[in-house]
Design a protein around this motif. Structure first.
Motif, PDB file in Angstrom:
ATOM      1  N   ARG A 219      35.269   6.895  35.187  1.00 40.00           N
ATOM      2  CA  ARG A 219      34.354   6.945  34.048  1.00 40.00           C
ATOM      3  C   ARG A 219      33.058   7.622  34.439  1.00 40.00           C
ATOM      4  N   LEU A 220      32.562   7.355  35.650  1.00 34.75           N
ATOM      5  CA  LEU A 220      31.330   7.990  36.125  1.00 34.75           C
ATOM      6  C   LEU A 220      31.499   9.505  36.183  1.00 34.75           C
ATOM      7  N   LEU A 221      32.600   9.986  36.727  1.00 35.48           N
ATOM      8  CA  LEU A 221      32.810  11.430  36.810  1.00 35.48           C
ATOM      9  C   LEU A 221      32.860  12.059  35.421  1.00 35.48           C
ATOM     10  N   ASN A 222      33.509  11.379  34.477  1.00 32.63           N
ATOM     11  CA  ASN A 222      33.564  11.914  33.111  1.00 32.63           C
ATOM     12  C   ASN A 222      32.178  11.979  32.488  1.00 32.63           C
ATOM     13  N   VAL A 223      31.381  10.938  32.709  1.00 26.89           N
ATOM     14  CA  VAL A 223      30.025  10.917  32.170  1.00 26.89           C
ATOM     15  C   VAL A 223      29.181  12.021  32.801  1.00 26.89           C
ATOM     16  N   VAL A 224      29.329  12.233  34.099  1.00 27.66           N
ATOM     17  CA  VAL A 224      28.582  13.306  34.769  1.00 27.66           C
ATOM     18  C   VAL A 224      28.940  14.657  34.157  1.00 27.66           C
ATOM     19  N   ASP A 225      30.218  14.891  33.915  1.00 27.74           N
ATOM     20  CA  ASP A 225      30.633  16.151  33.284  1.00 27.74           C
ATOM     21  C   ASP A 225      30.000  16.306  31.904  1.00 27.74           C
ATOM     22  N   GLU A 226      30.008  15.227  31.120  1.00 23.02           N
ATOM     23  CA  GLU A 226      29.456  15.289  29.764  1.00 23.02           C
ATOM     24  C   GLU A 226      27.961  15.587  29.791  1.00 23.02           C
ATOM     25  N   MET A 227      27.238  14.931  30.667  1.00 19.14           N
ATOM     26  CA  MET A 227      25.796  15.137  30.721  1.00 19.14           C
ATOM     27  C   MET A 227      25.456  16.516  31.306  1.00 19.14           C
ATOM     28  N   ALA A 228      26.291  17.019  32.209  1.00 19.55           N
ATOM     29  CA  ALA A 228      26.072  18.383  32.712  1.00 19.55           C
ATOM     30  C   ALA A 228      26.212  19.385  31.573  1.00 19.55           C
ATOM     31  N   MET A 229      27.202  19.158  30.720  1.00 17.87           N
ATOM     32  CA  MET A 229      27.401  20.054  29.591  1.00 17.87           C
ATOM     33  C   MET A 229      26.265  19.913  28.582  1.00 17.87           C
TER      34      MET A 229
ATOM     35  N   ARG B  19      28.088  -2.933  35.947  1.00 19.58           N
ATOM     36  CA  ARG B  19      27.362  -3.738  34.951  1.00 19.58           C
ATOM     37  C   ARG B  19      26.754  -2.930  33.809  1.00 19.58           C
ATOM     38  N   LEU B  20      27.019  -1.642  33.748  1.00 21.17           N
ATOM     39  CA  LEU B  20      26.514  -0.827  32.640  1.00 21.17           C
ATOM     40  C   LEU B  20      27.663  -0.402  31.746  1.00 21.17           C
ATOM     41  N   THR B  21      27.442  -0.468  30.431  1.00 22.13           N
ATOM     42  CA  THR B  21      28.418   0.065  29.495  1.00 22.13           C
ATOM     43  C   THR B  21      28.437   1.582  29.596  1.00 22.13           C
ATOM     44  N   ARG B  22      29.389   2.180  28.915  1.00 28.46           N
ATOM     45  CA  ARG B  22      29.494   3.635  28.989  1.00 28.46           C
ATOM     46  C   ARG B  22      28.254   4.318  28.429  1.00 28.46           C
ATOM     47  N   ALA B  23      27.747   3.812  27.300  1.00 30.05           N
ATOM     48  CA  ALA B  23      26.546   4.405  26.708  1.00 30.05           C
ATOM     49  C   ALA B  23      25.354   4.263  27.642  1.00 30.05           C
ATOM     50  N   GLU B  24      25.254   3.112  28.319  1.00 34.34           N
ATOM     51  CA  GLU B  24      24.148   2.897  29.250  1.00 34.34           C
ATOM     52  C   GLU B  24      24.292   3.783  30.483  1.00 34.34           C
ATOM     53  N   LEU B  25      25.524   3.938  30.963  1.00 38.80           N
ATOM     54  CA  LEU B  25      25.742   4.829  32.103  1.00 38.80           C
ATOM     55  C   LEU B  25      25.374   6.260  31.734  1.00 38.80           C
ATOM     56  N   GLN B  26      25.652   6.648  30.500  1.00 32.58           N
ATOM     57  CA  GLN B  26      25.234   7.977  30.046  1.00 32.58           C
ATOM     58  C   GLN B  26      23.716   8.106  30.094  1.00 32.58           C
TER      59      GLN B  26
ATOM     60  N   PHE C 180      19.776  13.909  35.242  1.00 35.08           N
ATOM     61  CA  PHE C 180      19.895  15.317  34.853  1.00 35.08           C
ATOM     62  C   PHE C 180      18.581  15.834  34.280  1.00 35.08           C
ATOM     63  N   GLY C 181      17.767  14.918  33.725  1.00 35.00           N
ATOM     64  CA  GLY C 181      16.439  15.330  33.286  1.00 35.00           C
ATOM     65  C   GLY C 181      15.593  15.822  34.444  1.00 35.00           C
ATOM     66  N   HIS C 182      15.724  15.174  35.609  1.00 33.70           N
ATOM     67  CA  HIS C 182      15.016  15.650  36.803  1.00 33.70           C
ATOM     68  C   HIS C 182      15.522  17.029  37.222  1.00 33.70           C
ATOM     69  N   LEU C 183      16.842  17.230  37.121  1.00 33.40           N
ATOM     70  CA  LEU C 183      17.392  18.541  37.487  1.00 33.40           C
ATOM     71  C   LEU C 183      16.889  19.622  36.533  1.00 33.40           C
TER      72      LEU C 183
ATOM     73  N   ASP D 166      12.748  10.599  31.270  1.00 36.43           N
ATOM     74  CA  ASP D 166      13.162   9.689  30.199  1.00 36.43           C
ATOM     75  C   ASP D 166      13.302  10.436  28.880  1.00 36.43           C
ATOM     76  N   ALA D 167      12.323  11.286  28.577  1.00 37.50           N
ATOM     77  CA  ALA D 167      12.366  12.040  27.323  1.00 37.50           C
ATOM     78  C   ALA D 167      13.568  12.980  27.298  1.00 37.50           C
ATOM     79  N   ASN D 168      13.858  13.622  28.419  1.00 37.23           N
ATOM     80  CA  ASN D 168      15.017  14.509  28.473  1.00 37.23           C
ATOM     81  C   ASN D 168      16.321  13.742  28.315  1.00 37.23           C
ATOM     82  N   ALA D 169      16.387  12.528  28.857  1.00 35.61           N
ATOM     83  CA  ALA D 169      17.601  11.723  28.725  1.00 35.61           C
ATOM     84  C   ALA D 169      17.901  11.433  27.258  1.00 35.61           C
TER      85      ALA D 169
END
Length: 628
Positions: free
Chosen positions: A104-114, A155-162, A169-172, A247-250
């Motif tokens: 799930r983490l890898l999928n979320v990373v891909d989504e946020m990269a996109m 302990r984080l839901t998918r939305a929270e992990l996003q 990714f905001g830092h990047l 935070d704003a970018n997230a």
């Protein structure tokens, strides 16, 4: 939170802080030159003027230590890049895991990269860390490393992990990592001035102390210590501003403030109840890179205080939220082969987009029942399925009337068995799907369905608050929205926060919240509100107004007319404020539910209310349901 406005403010503040760093370095040069000139006059009172290149030498030595030290430290930090930092923090590289949470983490990373248009970094899990935290490190896209603690995965839901990943990714996106590394190097360079002074003050090999060297060393030590302290303060101030920007970018990447907001609330709860700190002995060395790290000194803190960040994100300081362990019953599909770090993600076709799989699993029987219900084609079959979905489980009076209404229908018993075999989280989605499919039927048929539902729900001689909510939702779905005015007319406006509601609007919100308190977050017992329901109601109203002296529920359920009036009034609210009200209901239901998890009855009631208000569900509520 107006993230674009906060982005502009944070960027302006960052530029100012860098200007102050330049002023700090110039001040350091002037201070040492002034003190050295004073020391020279004290030691050589009869001399005229100063030696040749006196001030130039002093300035050169200072710049040599500060800028030279900066270059040395920068080179050291560049060795190995972000992956070296990840390994140093005992991180484990995640590539093609069998673990569902890591997948799930890898999928979320891909989504946020996109979503952010950034490169896909190397992903690491800090397996020894139970706290909720994360950080990114590295100098360039080729060596970026994203590290997430095991506690965050568990302990984080998918939305929270996003939200957590989107913050990194905001830092990047803002290129914060090179800046953070350079600030660290500059502070280390400033510390060399202090160290040089200590060296001058130390005795020689035979224990003698040179008075001139000692005085010069004292000057460098004092000014160097002040410069180092000021540099640390400046480093912390820059880091705090970059956290607001991340935070704003997230929020921009995820299009919701609930994910990251709830992550910070869970971190706050951990810090209050469990300590919530990283276990690694050198965690303070990467404190400025972490999602959050508490410190006793507010001035030296590299992160803003959690209440301040939550207020900026959510518009109010929401209470800390418990973070129980998740039960991920269904694994997400494996992500496509990872794109090499440093390669920008291009726009993908819908079939190539990362999917958001539900955390809910379907049993074979449940899947078969859903499949049969979705294959229903006859108008009467669909209408009987809708009535079956509205029935209260175990109510023999309603069951008896339903069977009477279904007389002559060939597959009546199969429809009833399929509905009763559904998992609770599938009831409302199937109800909404069926209502949508028959919304274009003749008006007379739809009116007959609404009347049959009314008779069915009062078959036992009473209409519960839950029954009335289902019936109102059906009536709303069956209303002729194209050719006549619906019983609730959508009107847009400019409302922004719950505290901005007018008195008449608050009256509607109070009445509707009092009605929901009968079964959110738990059902009433013998006509009396449960303690948790009263607490839920009080917290919801406290978000809207401070005039709480006469706003307590009085134990009287609003009658049909009062409820309809309240619904119509809430429907008239701005399209911007209705999601805020829904989020308040959901968040307080989570806060007052055992383990911070919504019951199926509570989630269904809030989802039905979202449909009545023609408003999208908050992510915290949507995550309760499967996605097809």
């Amino acid at each position: 939170m107006k993230f674009r406005q906060h982005q502009e403010q944070a960027q302006a503040q960052t530029f100012k802080l860098f200007a102050w760093f330049a002023v700090l370095l110039a001040g350091l040069v002037v201070a040492i030159n002034g003190l050295m000139a004073l020391a020279y006059k004290l030691l050589m009172p009869l001399s005229h003027g100063y030696p040749a290149l006196f001030f130039e030498t002093n300035s050169g030595v200072i710049l040599l230590f500060v800028l030279g030290g900066c270059l040395i430290e920068t080179q050291r930090l560049r060795e190995g890049g972000g992956q070296r930092v990840a390994h140093w923090m005992n991180g484990r590289l995640v590539k093609d895991p069998d673990d569902a949470l890591e997948r799930r983490l890898l999928n979320v990373v891909d989504e946020m990269a996109m979503a952010s248009g950034q490169t896909v970094p190397h992903v690491y899990v800090l397996t020894r860390e139970d706290a909720i935290n994360a950080f990114v490190a590295g100098w360039s896209p080729q060596d970026y490393a994203l590290c997430v603690t095991r506690g965050a995965l568990d302990r984080l839901t998918r939305a929270e992990l996003q939200g957590l990943v989107a913050h990194e990714f905001g830092h990047l996106k803002e290129e914060d990592l090179p800046m953070a590394m350079r600030l660290l190097a500059l502070v280390w360079g400033l510390s060399l001035v202090h160290g040089y002074g200590q060296t001058l003050m130390s005795p020689d090999e035979i224990g003698h102390v040179n008075p001139v060297r000692w005085v010069i060393g004292l000057v460098f030590t004092a000014v160097g210590w002040l410069g180092w302290g000021a540099g640390r303060l400046l480093q912390a101030a820059v880091a705090r501003q970059r956290e607001f920007l991340a935070d704003a970018n997230a929020i921009q990447f995820t299009r919701t403030r609930d994910g990251l907001g709830n992550v910070l609330r869970k971190i706050w709860f951990d810090q209050q109840m469990l300590g919530g700190q990283m276990r690694h002995p050198q965690a303070d060395m990467v404190a400025s890179l972490l999602l959050h790290q508490s410190t006793l000194s507010r001035c030296m803190a590299t992160h803003p205080r959690l209440p301040e960040r939550i207020h900026r994100i959510c518009g109010a300081v929401l209470a800390p939220m418990p973070a129980p362990l998740l039960r991920l019953e269904k694994a997400e599909p494996r992500r496509p082969p990872p794109i090499a770090p440093g390669v920008m993600l291009a726009a993908a076709s819908p079939s190539q987009q990362p999917t958001q799989a539900s955390g809910q699993a379907r049993s074979p029987d449940d899947a078969d029942a859903v499949g049969r219900l979705r294959r229903l084609a006859g108008p009467r079959e669909k209408r009987m399925a809708v009535l079956a979905l509205m029935m209260s489980a175990g109510n023999r009076h309603e069951r008896k009337l339903w069977l009477k209404l279904a007389e002559g229908l060939t597959h009546a018993q199969q429809i009833l068995d399929d509905v009763q075999g559904l998992r609770p989280e599938h009831l409302v989605p199937e109800f909404e799907r069926l209502c949508k499919s028959i919304a274009a039927d003749p008006l007379s048929d739809r009116r007959a369905l609404v009347e049959a539902a009314r008779d069915l729900l009062k078959a036992d001689g009473r209409v519960s608050p839950r029954d009335r909510l289902w019936w109102l939702t059906l009536r709303h779905q069956m209303s002729d929205k194209k050719n006549s005015r619906p019983f609730m007319r959508p009107v847009t406006g400019q409302g922004r926060e719950l505290a901005d509601l007018q008195d008449d609007e608050m009256t509607h919100v109070i009445a509707l919240s009092a009605y929901l308190a009968r079964f959110v977050p738990e059902a009433e017992a013998q006509g009396l509100l449960a303690a948790t329901s009263r607490a839920w109601y009080a917290r919801v109203i406290a978000r809207c107004t401070h005039r709480v002296q006469d706003l307590k529920p009085d134990g009287k359920i609003p009658d049909a007319d009062a409820l309809m009036h309240a619904l119509a009034g809430v429907q008239e609210l701005s399209w911007m404020i209705k999601p805020v009200l829904l989020r308040a209901w959901v968040e307080e239901a989570l806060n007052h539910s055992p383990g911070g998890l919504l019951s199926n009855d509570t989630a269904n009631a809030l989802r039905l209310m979202a449909g009545l208000m023609d408003s999208p569900m908050p992510p915290a509520l949507a995550s309760h349901y499967p996605r097809d």
